[in-house]
Design a protein around this motif. Structure first.
Motif, mmCIF file in Angstrom:
data_model
loop_
_atom_site.group_PDB
_atom_site.id
_atom_site.type_symbol
_atom_site.label_atom_id
_atom_site.label_comp_id
_atom_site.label_asym_id
_atom_site.label_seq_id
_atom_site.Cartn_x
_atom_site.Cartn_y
_atom_site.Cartn_z
ATOM 1 N N LEU A 42 -20.565 -19.725 10.386
ATOM 2 C CA LEU A 42 -19.805 -18.990 11.389
ATOM 3 C C LEU A 42 -20.274 -19.446 12.768
ATOM 4 O O LEU A 42 -21.480 -19.583 12.991
ATOM 5 N N PHE A 43 -19.328 -19.665 13.661
ATOM 6 C CA PHE A 43 -19.709 -20.071 15.012
ATOM 7 C C PHE A 43 -18.624 -19.676 16.000
ATOM 8 O O PHE A 43 -17.450 -19.544 15.652
ATOM 9 N N ALA A 44 -19.057 -19.439 17.242
ATOM 10 C CA ALA A 44 -18.123 -19.119 18.317
ATOM 11 C C ALA A 44 -17.295 -20.368 18.589
ATOM 12 O O ALA A 44 -17.832 -21.440 18.820
ATOM 13 N N TYR A 45 -15.977 -20.202 18.544
ATOM 14 C CA TYR A 45 -15.086 -21.348 18.676
ATOM 15 C C TYR A 45 -14.286 -21.329 19.969
ATOM 16 O O TYR A 45 -13.520 -22.219 20.247
ATOM 17 N N GLY A 46 -14.460 -20.305 20.758
ATOM 18 C CA GLY A 46 -13.715 -20.173 22.002
ATOM 19 C C GLY A 46 -13.593 -18.707 22.345
ATOM 20 O O GLY A 46 -14.339 -17.869 21.828
ATOM 21 N N THR A 47 -12.655 -18.395 23.220
ATOM 22 C CA THR A 47 -12.421 -17.000 23.602
ATOM 23 C C THR A 47 -10.921 -16.713 23.567
ATOM 24 O O THR A 47 -10.097 -17.615 23.742
ATOM 25 N N ASP A 48 -10.604 -15.435 23.347
ATOM 26 C CA ASP A 48 -9.204 -15.037 23.367
ATOM 27 C C ASP A 48 -8.793 -14.657 24.790
ATOM 28 O O ASP A 48 -9.580 -14.765 25.730
ATOM 29 N N GLU A 49 -7.555 -14.195 24.952
ATOM 30 C CA GLU A 49 -7.042 -13.875 26.290
ATOM 31 C C GLU A 49 -7.790 -12.724 26.952
ATOM 32 O O GLU A 49 -7.757 -12.580 28.173
ATOM 33 N N ASP A 50 -8.517 -11.902 26.160
ATOM 34 C CA ASP A 50 -9.297 -10.801 26.721
ATOM 35 C C ASP A 50 -10.753 -11.180 26.991
ATOM 36 O O ASP A 50 -11.554 -10.342 27.402
ATOM 37 N N GLY A 51 -11.104 -12.435 26.719
ATOM 38 C CA GLY A 51 -12.469 -12.891 26.951
ATOM 39 C C GLY A 51 -13.416 -12.648 25.789
ATOM 40 O O GLY A 51 -14.610 -12.872 25.903
ATOM 41 N N ASN A 52 -12.884 -12.191 24.648
ATOM 42 C CA ASN A 52 -13.708 -11.968 23.459
ATOM 43 C C ASN A 52 -13.936 -13.288 22.728
ATOM 44 O O ASN A 52 -13.059 -14.153 22.711
ATOM 45 N N ASP A 53 -15.111 -13.427 22.103
ATOM 46 C CA ASP A 53 -15.386 -14.622 21.314
ATOM 47 C C ASP A 53 -14.438 -14.703 20.126
ATOM 48 O O ASP A 53 -14.148 -13.700 19.488
ATOM 49 N N VAL A 54 -13.982 -15.916 19.841
ATOM 50 C CA VAL A 54 -13.232 -16.199 18.629
ATOM 51 C C VAL A 54 -14.216 -16.899 17.699
ATOM 52 O O VAL A 54 -14.838 -17.886 18.076
#
Length: 93
Positions: A42-54
């Motif tokens: 599992l790894f952080a792959y980016g952020t969504d439009e609200d700034g949450n980690d994807v």
């Protein structure tokens, strides 16, 4: 290629894995943004439009390799040993 915005204290990890769309993909993240759990990386792959980690969850059988900085691994082992010692002391008390 390491992310130039990564913290030098934490170090980085590079994961190379198989994707259904593009074949092989390589991602470099801070060491504290990658984990192995239940036969998946599992790894952080980016952020969504609200700034949450994807978070991307990749099955172990699709991962070619994971490279992590040596300093972080040494610190992780030391931290794990210290936690284990603390737990043993708590149980003995």
């Amino acid at each position: 290629m390491p992310d130039q915005h990564s913290s030098t204290e934490v170090g980085t990890a590079t994961i190379v894995y198989e994707t259904p769309e593009d074949g092989r993909e390589s991602v470099t993240v801070d060491n504290d943004r990658i984990a192995y759990f239940q036969d998946h990386w599992l790894f952080a792959y980016g952020t969504d439009e609200d700034g949450n980690d994807v978070v991307r969850r990749v099955p172990d059988n699709q991962v070619y390799y994971v490279e992590r900085s040596v300093e972080e691994i040494e610190e992780t082992f030391e931290s794990t040993l210290e936690k284990a010692k603390d737990k043993i002391e708590d149980v003995r008390s």
